[in-house]
Design an enzyme around this catalytic site. Structure first.
Site, PDB file in Angstrom:
ATOM      1  N   GLY A  12       0.800  -1.214   0.000  1.00 44.44           N
ATOM      2  CA  GLY A  12       0.000   0.000   0.000  1.00 44.44           C
ATOM      3  C   GLY A  12       0.832   1.262   0.000  1.00 44.44           C
ATOM      4  O   GLY A  12       0.397   2.303  -0.513  1.00 44.44           O
ATOM      5  N   ASN A  55       3.917  -6.212  -3.274  1.00 44.28           N
ATOM      6  CA  ASN A  55       4.338  -7.580  -2.932  1.00 44.28           C
ATOM      7  C   ASN A  55       3.223  -8.403  -2.295  1.00 44.28           C
ATOM      8  O   ASN A  55       3.465  -9.317  -1.516  1.00 44.28           O
ATOM      9  CB  ASN A  55       5.536  -7.523  -1.978  1.00 44.28           C
ATOM     10  CG  ASN A  55       5.214  -6.824  -0.664  1.00 44.28           C
ATOM     11  OD1 ASN A  55       4.502  -5.839  -0.638  1.00 44.28           O
ATOM     12  ND2 ASN A  55       5.757  -7.340   0.430  1.00 44.28           N
ATOM     13  N   GLU A  56       1.980  -8.091  -2.638  1.00 46.95           N
ATOM     14  CA  GLU A  56       0.832  -8.728  -1.986  1.00 46.95           C
ATOM     15  C   GLU A  56       0.857 -10.258  -2.066  1.00 46.95           C
ATOM     16  O   GLU A  56       0.452 -10.937  -1.115  1.00 46.95           O
ATOM     17  CB  GLU A  56      -0.476  -8.193  -2.595  1.00 46.95           C
ATOM     18  CG  GLU A  56      -0.932  -6.860  -2.027  1.00 46.95           C
ATOM     19  CD  GLU A  56      -0.157  -5.666  -2.581  1.00 46.95           C
ATOM     20  OE1 GLU A  56      -0.439  -4.531  -2.169  1.00 46.95           O
ATOM     21  OE2 GLU A  56       0.733  -5.869  -3.432  1.00 46.95           O
TER      22      GLU A  56
END
Length: 298
Positions: free
Chosen positions: A149, A173-174
Site C-alpha cells: 500500500g 508484494n501482496e
C-alpha cells in the site's frame, strides 16, 4: 466513528473539515490537530501559502501502516487541501526513520467482521481516488521502504523521488502475503511501468531496491537520503511553472479511464475484497505472516 463515517459521507466529511484547527506562522498553515480528538495526529501538514505548496508528513509509528483511522485522517487532510484553491502542490513524505509506509494494516484484515473489512476497503479506495484524481501537483518524497500500500500511495503521485539506499525497497508484494492486488492496483502500476513488468512484479510479489526501481520506472529520480525533501521542493518549482488548467486537463485525460473503472465498480470491488479476505485459507495466510513478524521482533 464520526471520522470513519466521513470517508463514506461527503457532507459529514465537509463538516469535519471545519474541525481542523489551523495555526499560521510566517505564511505557513499547520492543519494537523483536530478538536475533540485525544489521540496524536497521524498526519502532519505544513502549508506554505506564499509558495502554494503543502508538505504532508506521515507520522504514525512505527511504520506508517495504513489503518482505517490513518486513511480517514489522510483523506480529511487531502480534502481540505483540495478545497483550498491557493494550494497548488503537495509533497508527501515520512517522519518515520527508514520507512515511507509499510502498506495496509494487516490487523484491519485479520479476524475482522465482513462489515469492518468492507469499511476498511472503502477507505483504501477513497485514499487512492483522492490522490490519483487530485488537481494538485503531487510528489512522493520516498525516504524509506515503501512496500504494498505504500507503493500504491507513491504510484498515485505525479512524480516520485526516492532515497538512494539499497536497503530501501518498493513494490506491490501482496502475493508474498497470500493476497492479491486488485485490478486498480494493477492498472496504476501498468500505467507507470508497463504491462510485462507489472505482470512479473505482481505474480512474484517483487520488491525492488532503489536502483532497480529507477531502472524500471517505478520511481523517477534517486538522490541522497538527506536531499529527498529538498529535491522534491526544487522539482515542485518546475511543475508549478506549467499553467494549472493545462496540466490538470492533461492529467485527467491520462488517468480518467483508470479512475472511471474503479468508480463504476466500487461496490463490486468491495464485495470481492470482503469475500476474498474473509476466506479461511486467506485468514490462515495472514496468521502465518503475523506469526513470522512476531518471531522477527522476538
Amino acid at each position: 466513528m464520526a471520522l470513519r463515517a466521513a470517508v463514506r459521507n461527503k457532507s459529514a466529511l465537509s463538516a469535519l473539515l471545519s474541525q481542523l484547527s489551523p495555526c499560521s506562522s510566517h505564511g505557513r498553515v499547520c492543519v494537523t490537530q483536530m478538536r475533540n480528538n485525544s489521540t496524536s495526529p497521524k498526519i502532519k501538514v505544513d502549508f506554505d501559502q506564499s509558495a502554494g505548496v503543502a508538505v504532508m508528513r506521515l507520522q504514525s509509528p512505527p511504520v506508517n501502516s495504513l489503518s482505517l483511522d490513518f486513511l480517514t485522517e489522510l483523506c480529511i487532510n487531502l480534502e481540505k487541501l483540495e478545497m483550498d484553491k491557493s494550494c497548488r502542490g503537495l509533497i508527501i513524505t515520512s517522519s518515520q526513520p527508514k520507512v515511507f509506509s509499510a502498506g495496509l494494516d494487516i490487523m484491519e484484515m485479520y479476524g475482522k467482521s465482513p462489515e469492518s473489512c468492507g469499511e476498511f476497503w472503502r477507505a483504501v479506495q477513497e485514499m487512492w481516488l483522492k490522490l490519483y484524481s487530485s488537481n494538485m501537483i503531487t510528489i512522493a518524497a520516498i525516504n524509506g521502504s515503501s512496500p504494498a500500500g505504500g507503493c500504491l500511495m507513491s504510484l498515485t503521485c505525479d512524480y516520485r523521488i526516492m532515497a538512494d539506499n539499497p536497503r530501501y525497497s518498493i513494490g506491490l508484494n501482496e502475493t508474498q502475503l497470500g493476497i492479491v492486488a486488485p485490478f486498480w492496483f494493477k492498472d496504476t502500476m501498468v500505467n507507470t511501468v508497463g504491462h510485462r513488468t507489472t505482470e512479473l512484479a505482481l505474480e512474484l510479489g517483487l520488491l525492488y531496491n532503489s536502483s532497480e526501481a529507477l531502472k524500471i520506472g517505478l520511481v523517477d529520480k534517486l538522490v541522497p537520503e538527506d536531499q529527498v525533501l529538498t529535491t522534491a521542493t526544487q522539482t515542485m518549482t518546475k511543475w508549478l511553472a506549467i499553467p494549472d488548467h493545462a496540466r490538470q486537463i492533461t492529467k485527467s485525460m491520462m488517468r480518467k479511464p483508470t479512475i472511471d473503472k474503479l468508480t463504476s465498480n466500487r461496490e463490486a470491488d468491495i464485495q470481492n475484497f470482503v469475500s476474498f479476505i474473509t476466506k479461511d485459507s486467506i485468514q490462515k495466510s495472514l496468521r502465518v505472516y503475523l506469526e513470522m513478524l512476531k518471531k522477527r521482533k522476538g
